[in-house]
Design a protein around this motif. Structure first.
Motif, PDB file in Angstrom:
ATOM      1  N   ARG A   1      -2.396 -13.452  -6.893  1.00 60.24           N
ATOM      2  CA  ARG A   1      -2.487 -12.464  -5.590  1.00 60.24           C
ATOM      3  C   ARG A   1      -1.308 -12.662  -4.531  1.00 60.24           C
ATOM      4  NH1 ARG A   1      -1.282 -10.997  -1.989  1.00 60.24           N
ATOM      5  NH2 ARG A   1      -2.458 -10.195   0.145  1.00 60.24           N
TER       6      ARG A   1
ATOM      7  N   THR B   1       3.937  -9.006  -4.073  1.00 60.51           N
ATOM      8  CA  THR B   1       4.859  -8.615  -3.030  1.00 60.51           C
ATOM      9  C   THR B   1       5.658  -7.471  -3.531  1.00 60.51           C
ATOM     10  OG1 THR B   1       6.651 -10.049  -3.490  1.00 60.51           O
ATOM     11  CG2 THR B   1       4.896 -11.100  -1.931  1.00 60.51           C
TER      12      THR B   1
ATOM     13  N   ASP C   1      -2.286  -2.130  -0.935  1.00 57.84           N
ATOM     14  CA  ASP C   1      -3.003  -3.247  -0.482  1.00 57.84           C
ATOM     15  C   ASP C   1      -3.086  -4.474  -1.679  1.00 57.84           C
ATOM     16  OD1 ASP C   1      -4.672  -5.319   0.096  1.00 57.84           O
ATOM     17  OD2 ASP C   1      -6.357  -3.974   0.824  1.00 57.84           O
TER      18      ASP C   1
ATOM     19  N   ASP D   1      -4.807  -6.832  -2.130  1.00 61.47           N
ATOM     20  CA  ASP D   1      -6.222  -7.302  -2.314  1.00 61.47           C
ATOM     21  C   ASP D   1      -7.031  -6.195  -3.029  1.00 61.47           C
ATOM     22  OD1 ASP D   1      -6.047  -9.904  -1.154  1.00 61.47           O
ATOM     23  OD2 ASP D   1      -5.979  -9.118   0.694  1.00 61.47           O
ATOM     24  N   HIS D   2      -6.843  -4.960  -3.021  1.00 62.47           N
ATOM     25  CA  HIS D   2      -7.663  -3.836  -3.493  1.00 62.47           C
ATOM     26  C   HIS D   2      -7.530  -3.772  -4.865  1.00 62.47           C
ATOM     27  CE1 HIS D   2      -9.536   0.293  -2.611  1.00 62.47           C
ATOM     28  NE2 HIS D   2     -10.062  -0.447  -3.594  1.00 62.47           N
TER      29      HIS D   2
ATOM     30  N   ASP E   1      -8.982   3.304  -9.317  1.00 64.59           N
ATOM     31  CA  ASP E   1      -9.190   2.666  -8.165  1.00 64.59           C
ATOM     32  C   ASP E   1     -10.828   2.546  -7.683  1.00 64.59           C
ATOM     33  OD1 ASP E   1      -6.549   1.799  -7.465  1.00 64.59           O
ATOM     34  OD2 ASP E   1      -6.091   3.136  -6.083  1.00 64.59           O
TER      35      ASP E   1
END
Ligand code: SF4
Length: 280
Positions: free
Chosen positions: A68, A72, A114, A116-117, A143
């Motif tokens: 995580r 970037t 995102d 985190d998603h 998603d």
């Protein structure tokens, strides 16, 4: 949705990707070369635009496998460079320019994502059955949004896309129906994410519009099952040419099988790098 036959046994399902079905619709001769002729006729040189597309897809898939804290945009750019394929470019200058452009596109795209998603699927194979076919394919990304799942398909080509491309895509409809089946969650929204422009072209299917896609695919699959069987049983060359006619058009310039297709050779060939956007 497999329908039983009269003796209670299910029909033998025709396994097919959406690409197989649409290849036939675009040009039956090309379908024969790609899926039936054995050995498969040799294809022409690799296409530069395919190298761009594959490299971008690989980088975007691998990005989610990073820890995580490393997800970037810049890391995505580095993955693109690592994954870069070198086939099909005119020269080193075109290759470098294309790679730099793709890197920028990937970084810009990931800046809007995102980290985190976590997707519920990355390059995930899904499948769905109709009465006569088992349709399957690999979705770039699935998603989770709210209660449902959204199909995301990355696009890297030069063509300007419209919402109609998302609505009319058999592949996206199959991914949506397949994702709903394997994930046990509703999936009606499909999205094309066009990296060069940053555009998202989205379509919200209804159960009816998905069913229409699948019903059409079922019809084509049934037709191909019959044609494949006839071909495998043996056809004289003339008969095979008649049953799988050449559909000559501008696409022939881009066709992998143009070198073995007499009618298609009336269309000038495209250079392997013709689909790559040039810096100049
Ligand atoms: S060259 Fe044209 S007509 Fe021949 S197989 Fe390819 S698309 Fe079809």
């Amino acid at each position: 949705m497999s329908h039983p036959t009269l003796d209670g046994m299910p029909d033998r399902l025709y396994p097919a990707t959406p690409a197989r079905l649409t290849t036939y619709l675009d040009c039956p001769r090309r379908y024969r070369h790609a899926y039936l002729d054995r050995p498969t006729p040799s294809k022409g040189a690799p296409w530069g635009h395919n190298s761009v597309g594959s490299s971008v897809h690989t980088a975007l898939a691998r990005w989610w496998a990073l820890p995580r804290e490393r997800r970037t945009p810049r890391a995505g750019g580095a993955l693109l460079v690592d994954a870069w394929l070198t086939d099909g470019f005119r020269d080193a200058r075109q290759l470098r320019a294309a790679r730099d452009r793709a890197r920028e596109q990937v970084e810009r795209y990931l800046a809007g994502i995102d980290p985190d998603h976590e997707p519920v699927g990355i390059e995930r194979t899904v499948s769905v059955r109709t009465a006569r076919a088992s349709l399957w394919g690999r979705a770039d990304r699935l998603d989770a949004r709210g209660e449902g799942v959204v199909v995301v398909d990355y696009k890297t080509g030069r063509s300007v896309l419209t919402v109609d491309d998302a609505r009319s895509s058999l592949a996206l409809a199959v991914y949506a129906a397949g994702a709903a089946r394997v994930l046990h969650r509703p999936c009606t929204r499909v999205e094309l994410h066009h990296l060069p422009t940053g555009d998202t072209l989205a379509w919200e299917h209804t159960p009816e519009s998905l069913e229409e896609h699948l019903a059409r695919a079922d019809e084509w699959a049934a037709r191909l099952a019959g044609l494949d069987e006839r071909f495998v049983a043996g056809m004289a060359p003339g008969e095979a040419d008649e049953v799988f006619p050449a559909r000559v058009g501008p696409r022939c310039g881009w066709c992998d099988f143009r070198s073995v297709c007499g009618p298609g050779q009336s269309v000038p060939p495209r250079q392997p790098w013709a689909g790559v956007v040039d810096a100049d």
